[in-house]
Design a protein around this motif. Structure first.
Motif, mmCIF file in Angstrom:
data_model
loop_
_atom_site.group_PDB
_atom_site.id
_atom_site.type_symbol
_atom_site.label_atom_id
_atom_site.label_comp_id
_atom_site.label_asym_id
_atom_site.label_seq_id
_atom_site.Cartn_x
_atom_site.Cartn_y
_atom_site.Cartn_z
ATOM 1 N N SER A 278 -53.539 16.366 -29.763
ATOM 2 C CA SER A 278 -54.421 15.663 -28.834
ATOM 3 C C SER A 278 -54.031 14.209 -28.633
ATOM 4 O O SER A 278 -54.839 13.410 -28.171
ATOM 5 C CB SER A 278 -55.866 15.735 -29.361
ATOM 6 N N HIS A 279 -52.802 13.853 -28.972
ATOM 7 C CA HIS A 279 -52.318 12.482 -28.804
ATOM 8 C C HIS A 279 -51.403 12.397 -27.587
ATOM 9 O O HIS A 279 -50.543 13.266 -27.374
ATOM 10 C CB HIS A 279 -51.560 12.032 -30.047
ATOM 11 N N ALA A 280 -51.575 11.357 -26.804
ATOM 12 C CA ALA A 280 -50.780 11.216 -25.576
ATOM 13 C C ALA A 280 -49.285 11.159 -25.868
ATOM 14 O O ALA A 280 -48.462 11.477 -25.004
ATOM 15 C CB ALA A 280 -51.208 9.953 -24.828
ATOM 16 N N SER A 281 -48.929 10.795 -27.085
ATOM 17 C CA SER A 281 -47.514 10.712 -27.457
ATOM 18 C C SER A 281 -46.917 12.065 -27.837
ATOM 19 O O SER A 281 -45.702 12.180 -28.040
ATOM 20 C CB SER A 281 -47.338 9.740 -28.624
ATOM 21 N N ASP A 282 -47.752 13.091 -27.947
ATOM 22 C CA ASP A 282 -47.266 14.417 -28.338
ATOM 23 C C ASP A 282 -46.391 15.031 -27.254
ATOM 24 O O ASP A 282 -46.644 14.854 -26.066
ATOM 25 C CB ASP A 282 -48.433 15.365 -28.634
ATOM 26 N N THR A 283 -45.405 15.800 -27.673
ATOM 27 C CA THR A 283 -44.560 16.512 -26.710
ATOM 28 C C THR A 283 -45.412 17.465 -25.875
ATOM 29 O O THR A 283 -45.265 17.534 -24.649
ATOM 30 C CB THR A 283 -43.460 17.311 -27.442
ATOM 31 N N VAL A 284 -46.286 18.210 -26.551
ATOM 32 C CA VAL A 284 -47.253 19.084 -25.874
ATOM 33 C C VAL A 284 -48.624 18.467 -26.125
ATOM 34 O O VAL A 284 -49.176 18.569 -27.219
ATOM 35 C CB VAL A 284 -47.178 20.526 -26.411
ATOM 36 N N PHE A 285 -49.159 17.812 -25.105
ATOM 37 C CA PHE A 285 -50.386 17.022 -25.229
ATOM 38 C C PHE A 285 -51.546 17.733 -24.546
ATOM 39 O O PHE A 285 -51.485 18.057 -23.360
ATOM 40 C CB PHE A 285 -50.153 15.649 -24.600
ATOM 41 N N CYS A 286 -52.611 17.978 -25.303
ATOM 42 C CA CYS A 286 -53.823 18.589 -24.765
ATOM 43 C C CYS A 286 -54.843 17.475 -24.524
ATOM 44 O O CYS A 286 -55.274 16.801 -25.463
ATOM 45 C CB CYS A 286 -54.383 19.614 -25.745
ATOM 46 N N PHE B 27 -57.996 24.612 -21.165
ATOM 47 C CA PHE B 27 -57.507 23.332 -21.664
ATOM 48 C C PHE B 27 -56.359 22.845 -20.779
ATOM 49 O O PHE B 27 -55.593 23.637 -20.230
ATOM 50 C CB PHE B 27 -57.065 23.433 -23.128
ATOM 51 N N THR B 28 -56.290 21.534 -20.642
ATOM 52 C CA THR B 28 -55.289 20.914 -19.774
ATOM 53 C C THR B 28 -54.165 20.336 -20.627
ATOM 54 O O THR B 28 -54.410 19.625 -21.599
ATOM 55 C CB THR B 28 -55.924 19.804 -18.925
ATOM 56 N N VAL B 29 -52.940 20.659 -20.227
ATOM 57 C CA VAL B 29 -51.760 20.293 -21.017
ATOM 58 C C VAL B 29 -50.792 19.459 -20.185
ATOM 59 O O VAL B 29 -50.616 19.700 -18.983
ATOM 60 C CB VAL B 29 -51.044 21.573 -21.521
ATOM 61 N N ARG B 30 -50.189 18.472 -20.847
ATOM 62 C CA ARG B 30 -49.058 17.740 -20.260
ATOM 63 C C ARG B 30 -47.875 17.868 -21.212
ATOM 64 O O ARG B 30 -48.004 17.630 -22.416
ATOM 65 C CB ARG B 30 -49.416 16.265 -20.051
ATOM 66 N N SER B 31 -46.732 18.251 -20.680
ATOM 67 C CA SER B 31 -45.525 18.391 -21.487
ATOM 68 C C SER B 31 -44.312 18.368 -20.564
ATOM 69 O O SER B 31 -44.462 18.463 -19.337
ATOM 70 C CB SER B 31 -45.553 19.704 -22.277
ATOM 71 N N PRO B 32 -43.105 18.279 -21.125
ATOM 72 C CA PRO B 32 -41.917 18.279 -20.263
ATOM 73 C C PRO B 32 -41.711 19.569 -19.488
ATOM 74 O O PRO B 32 -41.042 19.563 -18.453
ATOM 75 C CB PRO B 32 -40.772 18.059 -21.268
ATOM 76 N N LYS B 33 -42.288 20.668 -19.959
ATOM 77 C CA LYS B 33 -42.009 21.962 -19.332
ATOM 78 C C LYS B 33 -43.252 22.646 -18.775
ATOM 79 O O LYS B 33 -43.177 23.331 -17.761
ATOM 80 C CB LYS B 33 -41.322 22.880 -20.352
#
Length: 504
Positions: free
Chosen positions: A271-279, A291-297
């Motif tokens: 749950s940290h914005a710095s995570d590769t897979v961020f929830c 749940f909403t995810v931000r990641s490179p892929k």
């Protein structure tokens, strides 16, 4: 078919590994070709090399092996038998060296995923399996193999599991079966014991995932303290190319640092914005958890249908693993949505909705705590009732932990049988009961406890039926005896409740 090797080749492999301390192989014996490598007399065939290992090993097992055609034996000490011996300094590492030679390093021939953690291993493994199966099926490939604490599938064997991570030779046989079946991927749970005693030594996972760490498996026959338990878990990073770490877990900074120092590529999730897979957001809706995810892929909104807010973390782990494996996003979405793990967060209700039963494999402090917190949020206004026990002779700390947590969270607790093994149920129950500070009942008959939990409580309630899931056996002594699963018993007594209420 794998190439066969001679006794000399096996002895040379032990020598190269620095394990061989003495040998009585004669020149004539050195050329003997080995058909079978085993530590179980029941599995011997052809000309075999027999391994003397295990706490329950007896000299008569070796005598039986020689009578069945064993050409030589491997052990840490000599035995008074008429057979060549290969003496080694470490029988467990010897099993790895000999097993890898016998199975022609089959563990390198599949894409493998190893998952460790105090809780969530099975669910994450099944999320990954579901995702991979959608992807592999789309390409016309066989479904992936899985080795879990729930069940095993390797293309040849489909079986209920009795151990989280199989012993070395059984593990290699599962890989061999999968390879022979044309399977390309294998997902497995890796226990702290497997890491500590070297069951996965000599393997390199394409992806390893470290889900979390809590206090569990602390006992004289497992880990003497938390430091040993944690250090054992961290060994996963010595055996993987890519390491995935949950940054929301306790000791996350130390875990990340160890993963980096091990030289594996790092993917973080949480749950940290710095995570590769961020929830960044979680929402419960009628048809599941979104749940909403931000990641490179992978980006955007994803969903799971397995209940339990804590399962979002397991889903993130599966996404991190999938990213490392290069799985397209569409299969991550579909696989997560349809994923199921037998015996994990299975919810059943009476017709009048007054009785809810959650069947789950929760069995330690971390999983109980997550289950209680999630249930309180998802079922407001319903009192909680727990039905559980603890296994015999190991993970002794659970007895205090689960007793305390159940007493703090529940209106009533049933303490019952749960794989007592060689330890008397009365002793296990007494160890739990002294920590339960709420109304409770000790009853060895698990079926009767489930019946009473469903039928004997007038207020609307949620029953947390934990530890056994869909397992159809109970460990008594050294044997696993047939036993109705928690799911079967739940359905039976909910039907009895519904019939009773209909007549009221």
């Amino acid at each position: 078919m794998n190439p066969k090797h001679t006794l000399k080749e096996y002895a040379d492999a032990l020598t190269r590994a620095g394990l061989l301390t003495a040998s009585t192989l004669t020149p004539a014996a050195e050329g003997t070709v080995i058909d079978c490598l085993s530590y179980d007399t029941r599995s011997l065939h052809g000309t075999s090399l027999f391994l003397c290992k295990g706490a329950h090993f007896k000299a008569e097992y070796l005598s039986a092996a020689i009578a069945q055609g064993a050409a030589a034996y491997v052990a840490e000490k000599p035995y008074p038998v008429d057979a060549p011996q290969l003496l080694v300094s470490d029988i467990r590492y010897a099993m790895v060296v000999l097993g890898q030679l016998f199975y022609d390093h089959v563990t390198d021939k599949l894409t493998s995923v190893g998952i460790t953690g105090t809780k969530g291993k099975s669910t994450t493994a099944y999320y990954v399996r579901s995702i991979l199966n959608d992807w592999l099926t789309s390409e016309g490939k066989p479904p992936c193999a899985i080795l879990s604490s729930i069940d095993n599938y390797d293309g040849v064997i489909t079986e209920e599991s009795h151990i989280t991570t199989p012993e070395v030779l059984e593990l290699y046989q599962h890989f061999q079966n999968a390879y022979d079946s044309g399977i390309s991927h294998l997902v497995m749970e890796v226990s702290s014991q497997a890491l500590k005693v070297g069951r996965v030594r000599g393997m390199t996972f394409d992806v390893g995932a470290f889900l979390n760490i809590g206090t569990d498996h602390i006992s004289p026959i497992e880990h003497p303290d938390f430091a040993d338990y944690y250090a054992s878990k961290l060994k996963l990073f010595d055996s993987c190319r890519v390491g995935c770490v949950n940054t929301d877990a306790d000791h996350a900074a130390d875990t990340v640092a160890h993963a980096r120092s091990s030289g594996c590529e790092l993917i973080t999730f949480g749950s940290h914005a710095s995570d590769t897979v961020f929830c960044e957001r979680v929402e419960k809706r009628a048809d599941g958890l979104y749940f909403t995810v931000r990641s490179p892929k992978y980006n955007g909104e994803f969903s799971i249908t397995m209940p339990g807010l804590f399962n979002v973390s397991n889903a993130l782990a599966a996404m991190a693993i999938s990213m490392a494996l290069g799985v397209p996003e569409e299969f991550v979405r579909s696989g997560l949505r349809k994923a199921r793990a037998n015996g994990r967060m299975q919810v059943y209700e009476s017709r009048d909705k007054r009785v809810t039963v959650i069947v789950d494999y929760a069995h330690n402090r971390m999983s109980f705590d997550a289950l209680y917190r999630s249930t309180r949020v998802e079922y407001p206004g319903k009192e909680m009732i727990s039905v559980f026990g603890c296994p015999g002779s190991h993970a002794l700390q659970r007895r205090r932990d689960l007793g305390e947590l159940s007493g703090e969270n529940c209106a009533f607790v049933y303490i019952t049988e749960e794989d007592s093994g060689e330890e008397p149920f009365a002793q296990i129950a007494a160890d739990i009961e002294k920590h339960v500070k709420c109304p409770h009942l000790v009853c060895e008959d698990r079926a009767e406890c489930i019946r009473r939990a469903i039928l004997d409580h007038p207020e609307p309630h949620v029953i947390l039926l934990t530890g056994k899931g869909e397992e159809t056996t109970m460990k008594r002594g050294r044997e696993f005896v047939p036993f109705l699963s928690d799911v079967e018993l739940t359905l039976k007594y909910l039907a009895e409740y519904d019939e009773k209420e209909a007549k009221a």
